[in-house]
Scaffold this motif. Structure first.
Motif, PDB file in Angstrom:
ATOM      1  N   GLU A   1       0.813  -1.218   0.000  1.00 11.73           N
ATOM      2  CA  GLU A   1       0.000   0.000   0.000  1.00 11.73           C
ATOM      3  C   GLU A   1       0.847   1.269   0.000  1.00 11.73           C
ATOM      4  O   GLU A   1       0.304   2.379  -0.065  1.00 11.73           O
ATOM      5  N   VAL A   2       2.167   1.132   0.087  1.00 11.45           N
ATOM      6  CA  VAL A   2       3.065   2.280   0.182  1.00 11.45           C
ATOM      7  C   VAL A   2       3.958   2.320  -1.055  1.00 11.45           C
ATOM      8  O   VAL A   2       4.375   1.281  -1.573  1.00 11.45           O
ATOM      9  N   THR A   3       4.245   3.513  -1.539  1.00 17.15           N
ATOM     10  CA  THR A   3       5.154   3.698  -2.670  1.00 17.15           C
ATOM     11  C   THR A   3       6.453   4.308  -2.165  1.00 17.15           C
ATOM     12  O   THR A   3       6.454   5.379  -1.562  1.00 17.15           O
ATOM     13  N   ASP A   4       7.557   3.590  -2.380  1.00 14.41           N
ATOM     14  CA  ASP A   4       8.869   4.052  -1.929  1.00 14.41           C
ATOM     15  C   ASP A   4       9.480   4.999  -2.958  1.00 14.41           C
ATOM     16  O   ASP A   4       9.434   4.741  -4.176  1.00 14.41           O
ATOM     17  N   LEU A   5      10.080   6.087  -2.471  1.00 19.59           N
ATOM     18  CA  LEU A   5      10.782   7.043  -3.312  1.00 19.59           C
ATOM     19  C   LEU A   5      12.223   7.176  -2.834  1.00 19.59           C
ATOM     20  O   LEU A   5      12.475   7.281  -1.634  1.00 19.59           O
ATOM     21  N   ARG A   6      13.150   7.151  -3.781  1.00 16.97           N
ATOM     22  CA  ARG A   6      14.547   7.444  -3.482  1.00 16.97           C
ATOM     23  C   ARG A   6      15.035   8.503  -4.464  1.00 16.97           C
ATOM     24  O   ARG A   6      14.645   8.498  -5.637  1.00 16.97           O
TER      25      ARG A   6
ATOM     26  N   GLU B   1      22.905   9.940  -2.945  1.00 18.02           N
ATOM     27  CA  GLU B   1      21.499   9.911  -2.537  1.00 18.02           C
ATOM     28  C   GLU B   1      21.166  11.077  -1.616  1.00 18.02           C
ATOM     29  O   GLU B   1      21.976  11.492  -0.783  1.00 18.02           O
ATOM     30  N   LEU B   2      19.937  11.590  -1.756  1.00 17.51           N
ATOM     31  CA  LEU B   2      19.400  12.624  -0.889  1.00 17.51           C
ATOM     32  C   LEU B   2      18.316  12.021  -0.001  1.00 17.51           C
ATOM     33  O   LEU B   2      17.576  11.130  -0.439  1.00 17.51           O
ATOM     34  N   PRO B   3      18.177  12.510   1.223  1.00 16.72           N
ATOM     35  CA  PRO B   3      17.115  11.967   2.085  1.00 16.72           C
ATOM     36  C   PRO B   3      15.728  12.407   1.654  1.00 16.72           C
ATOM     37  O   PRO B   3      14.736  11.756   2.004  1.00 16.72           O
ATOM     38  N   ALA B   4      15.629  13.504   0.903  1.00 15.75           N
ATOM     39  CA  ALA B   4      14.335  14.011   0.449  1.00 15.75           C
ATOM     40  C   ALA B   4      14.568  14.923  -0.737  1.00 15.75           C
ATOM     41  O   ALA B   4      15.659  15.464  -0.925  1.00 15.75           O
ATOM     42  N   CYS B   5      13.533  15.101  -1.550  1.00 17.84           N
ATOM     43  CA  CYS B   5      13.599  16.016  -2.691  1.00 17.84           C
ATOM     44  C   CYS B   5      12.177  16.447  -3.011  1.00 17.84           C
ATOM     45  O   CYS B   5      11.355  15.620  -3.449  1.00 17.84           O
ATOM     46  N   GLY B   6      11.885  17.721  -2.801  1.00 12.40           N
ATOM     47  CA  GLY B   6      10.523  18.199  -2.976  1.00 12.40           C
ATOM     48  C   GLY B   6      10.049  18.178  -4.413  1.00 12.40           C
ATOM     49  O   GLY B   6       8.979  17.647  -4.725  1.00 12.40           O
TER      50      GLY B   6
ATOM     51  N   GLY C   1      12.944   6.896   3.149  1.00 11.36           N
ATOM     52  CA  GLY C   1      13.601   6.436   4.363  1.00 11.36           C
ATOM     53  C   GLY C   1      12.583   5.764   5.269  1.00 11.36           C
ATOM     54  O   GLY C   1      11.869   4.853   4.865  1.00 11.36           O
ATOM     55  N   ARG C   2      12.463   6.257   6.489  1.00 15.25           N
ATOM     56  CA  ARG C   2      11.524   5.670   7.447  1.00 15.25           C
ATOM     57  C   ARG C   2      10.231   6.462   7.567  1.00 15.25           C
ATOM     58  O   ARG C   2       9.343   6.089   8.334  1.00 15.25           O
ATOM     59  N   ARG C   3      10.105   7.560   6.826  1.00 15.28           N
ATOM     60  CA  ARG C   3       8.938   8.423   6.968  1.00 15.28           C
ATOM     61  C   ARG C   3       7.892   8.094   5.919  1.00 15.28           C
ATOM     62  O   ARG C   3       8.190   8.000   4.728  1.00 15.28           O
ATOM     63  N   VAL C   4       6.642   7.906   6.358  1.00 12.84           N
ATOM     64  CA  VAL C   4       5.517   7.696   5.459  1.00 12.84           C
ATOM     65  C   VAL C   4       4.635   8.931   5.505  1.00 12.84           C
ATOM     66  O   VAL C   4       4.310   9.430   6.595  1.00 12.84           O
ATOM     67  N   PHE C   5       4.262   9.446   4.349  1.00 20.25           N
ATOM     68  CA  PHE C   5       3.469  10.666   4.294  1.00 20.25           C
ATOM     69  C   PHE C   5       2.505  10.584   3.115  1.00 20.25           C
ATOM     70  O   PHE C   5       2.593   9.678   2.283  1.00 20.25           O
ATOM     71  N   THR C   6       1.590  11.524   3.061  1.00 21.28           N
ATOM     72  CA  THR C   6       0.559  11.499   2.034  1.00 21.28           C
ATOM     73  C   THR C   6       0.886  12.480   0.912  1.00 21.28           C
ATOM     74  O   THR C   6       1.497  13.536   1.125  1.00 21.28           O
ATOM     75  N   GLY C   7       0.454  12.124  -0.286  1.00 18.99           N
ATOM     76  CA  GLY C   7       0.590  13.000  -1.440  1.00 18.99           C
ATOM     77  C   GLY C   7      -0.599  12.823  -2.355  1.00 18.99           C
ATOM     78  O   GLY C   7      -1.284  11.788  -2.313  1.00 18.99           O
ATOM     79  N   ARG C   8      -0.860  13.836  -3.166  1.00 17.28           N
ATOM     80  CA  ARG C   8      -1.979  13.746  -4.107  1.00 17.28           C
ATOM     81  C   ARG C   8      -1.632  14.508  -5.381  1.00 17.28           C
ATOM     82  O   ARG C   8      -0.729  15.349  -5.390  1.00 17.28           O
ATOM     83  N   ALA C   9      -2.332  14.189  -6.450  1.00 18.62           N
ATOM     84  CA  ALA C   9      -2.149  14.901  -7.715  1.00 18.62           C
ATOM     85  C   ALA C   9      -3.482  14.933  -8.446  1.00 18.62           C
ATOM     86  O   ALA C   9      -4.226  13.943  -8.451  1.00 18.62           O
ATOM     87  N   GLU C  10      -3.775  16.066  -9.048  1.00 21.12           N
ATOM     88  CA  GLU C  10      -5.005  16.252  -9.803  1.00 21.12           C
ATOM     89  C   GLU C  10      -4.659  16.662 -11.229  1.00 21.12           C
ATOM     90  O   GLU C  10      -3.792  17.513 -11.444  1.00 21.12           O
ATOM     91  N   ARG C  11      -5.372  16.061 -12.187  1.00 14.07           N
ATOM     92  CA  ARG C  11      -5.149  16.413 -13.586  1.00 14.07           C
ATOM     93  C   ARG C  11      -5.755  17.774 -13.876  1.00 14.07           C
ATOM     94  O   ARG C  11      -6.879  18.076 -13.464  1.00 14.07           O
TER      95      ARG C  11
ATOM     96  N   VAL D   1      14.651  19.891   6.759  1.00 12.67           N
ATOM     97  CA  VAL D   1      13.599  18.918   6.511  1.00 12.67           C
ATOM     98  C   VAL D   1      14.291  17.793   5.743  1.00 12.67           C
ATOM     99  O   VAL D   1      14.404  17.802   4.545  1.00 12.67           O
ATOM    100  N   GLY D   2      14.824  16.848   6.501  1.00 12.38           N
ATOM    101  CA  GLY D   2      15.679  15.811   5.923  1.00 12.38           C
ATOM    102  C   GLY D   2      17.147  16.147   6.072  1.00 12.38           C
ATOM    103  O   GLY D   2      17.936  15.342   6.522  1.00 12.38           O
ATOM    104  N   ARG D   3      17.560  17.361   5.722  1.00  8.39           N
ATOM    105  CA  ARG D   3      18.943  17.799   5.862  1.00  8.39           C
ATOM    106  C   ARG D   3      18.940  19.317   6.000  1.00  8.39           C
ATOM    107  O   ARG D   3      18.161  20.002   5.336  1.00  8.39           O
TER     108      ARG D   3
END
Length: 283
Positions: free
Chosen positions: A62-67, A74-79, A106-116, A163-165
């Motif tokens: 149910e989770v999508t991993d991003l690297r 590697e970066l810990p996050a990228c907006g 990493g270890r953080r799970v968060f929500t995201g959304r996208a609208e066409r 925020v990550g670094r």
């Protein structure tokens, strides 16, 4: 483009008025089962696809991993990479409804959304908790001169934010002053490496409506100047919330010929939601 990454898609993230944006290589690792790249290969992908960053997407239940990777590692996050990934995931999902996902970095799970929105996608997500602190005197003394600024003249609005670094937020009074900056990138890299900083996010003063401009210099991660840096915008949004500014729109990329805009809104407890518009380029 290459045998190693035939499935990469370039997404222009954080467009301004439908143009510009930050080209980002998005690799859907699920498309090639058993052919996961190693980290050295991941570092080579941004240059191979003509981008500063690459994001690697793999679904895990149910989770999508991003690297996220640049040529330096590697970066810990990228907006803006998150915006790009959400746009491509929504495009693959199809339909007009809002796409929602549980994302993990990493270890953080968060929500995201996208609208066409026509042939583009408007994405938003929770970048995580922003930590703010005042810079130490040594940090100011080394980082600000590398930007061409006098540490004794820089205002009290200079902050270290994470925020990550961590990175340094540096105010200048006007867009003209921002555009005139010609930092010593070697000196800035040395200073940032010494303190473990991602880079320097220099921004103009916001208008009463929260509109401003910024430039992000990050030579320590192989990006002399970033077209769009969404996580630094989240850091600035959390800082400006203390002044009663709860929504900002930040123009970036003009000095690089690729105009971009990142939006951020701040809620209770200085929680931030980042947003940007993206276009998935044809393969």
């Amino acid at each position: 483009m290459t045998a190693a990454t035939p499935y990469a898609t370039v997404v222009r993230a954080c467009l301004r008025g439908g143009a510009g944006g930050s080209p980002t290589a998005v690799v859907m690792e699920d498309d090639t089962p058993g052919a996961r790249l190693d980290d050295e290969q991941r570092r080579r992908v941004p240059a191979a696809w003509g981008t500063s960053h690459a994001v690697y997407v793999r679904r895990a239940g149910e989770v999508t991993d991003l690297r996220f990777f640049t040529s330096e590692g590697e970066l810990p996050a990228c907006g803006h990479g998150t915006v790009a990934a959400l746009a491509l995931l929504a495009a693959r999902e199809g339909g007009e409804r809002t796409y929602r996902a549980a994302l993990r970095t990493g270890r953080r799970v968060f929500t995201g959304r996208a609208e066409r929105a026509g042939d583009r996608f408007t994405a938003a997500f929770d970048p995580g908790r922003v930590v703010l602190r005042e810079p130490a005197a040594e940090e100011r003394a080394l980082v600000l001169p590398a930007l061409g600024l006098d540490p004794d003249e820089a205002g009290p609005g200079t902050w270290i934010a994470g925020v990550g670094r961590e990175r340094v937020l540096v105010p200048v009074p006007t867009r003209a002053a921002l555009a005139a900056l010609t930092p010593d990138l070697d000196g800035l890299r040395a200073a940032c490496d010494r303190f473990g900083l991602l880079g320097a996010y220099v921004h103009s003063a916001p208008t009463p409506e929260g509109v401003l401009a910024a430039r992000m210099f990050a030579p320590s991660i192989g990006v002399p100047e970033d077209i769009a840096n969404a996580n630094s915008t989240a850091c600035l949004a959390a800082h400006l919330a203390g002044r009663g500014i709860t929504a900002i729109a930040v123009d970036m990329g003009d000095s690089l010929g690729s105009p971009a805009t990142v939006t951020a809104t701040t809620g209770p407890g200085r929680t931030v939601e980042l947003g940007g518009t993206a276009e998935v380029l044809p393969r």
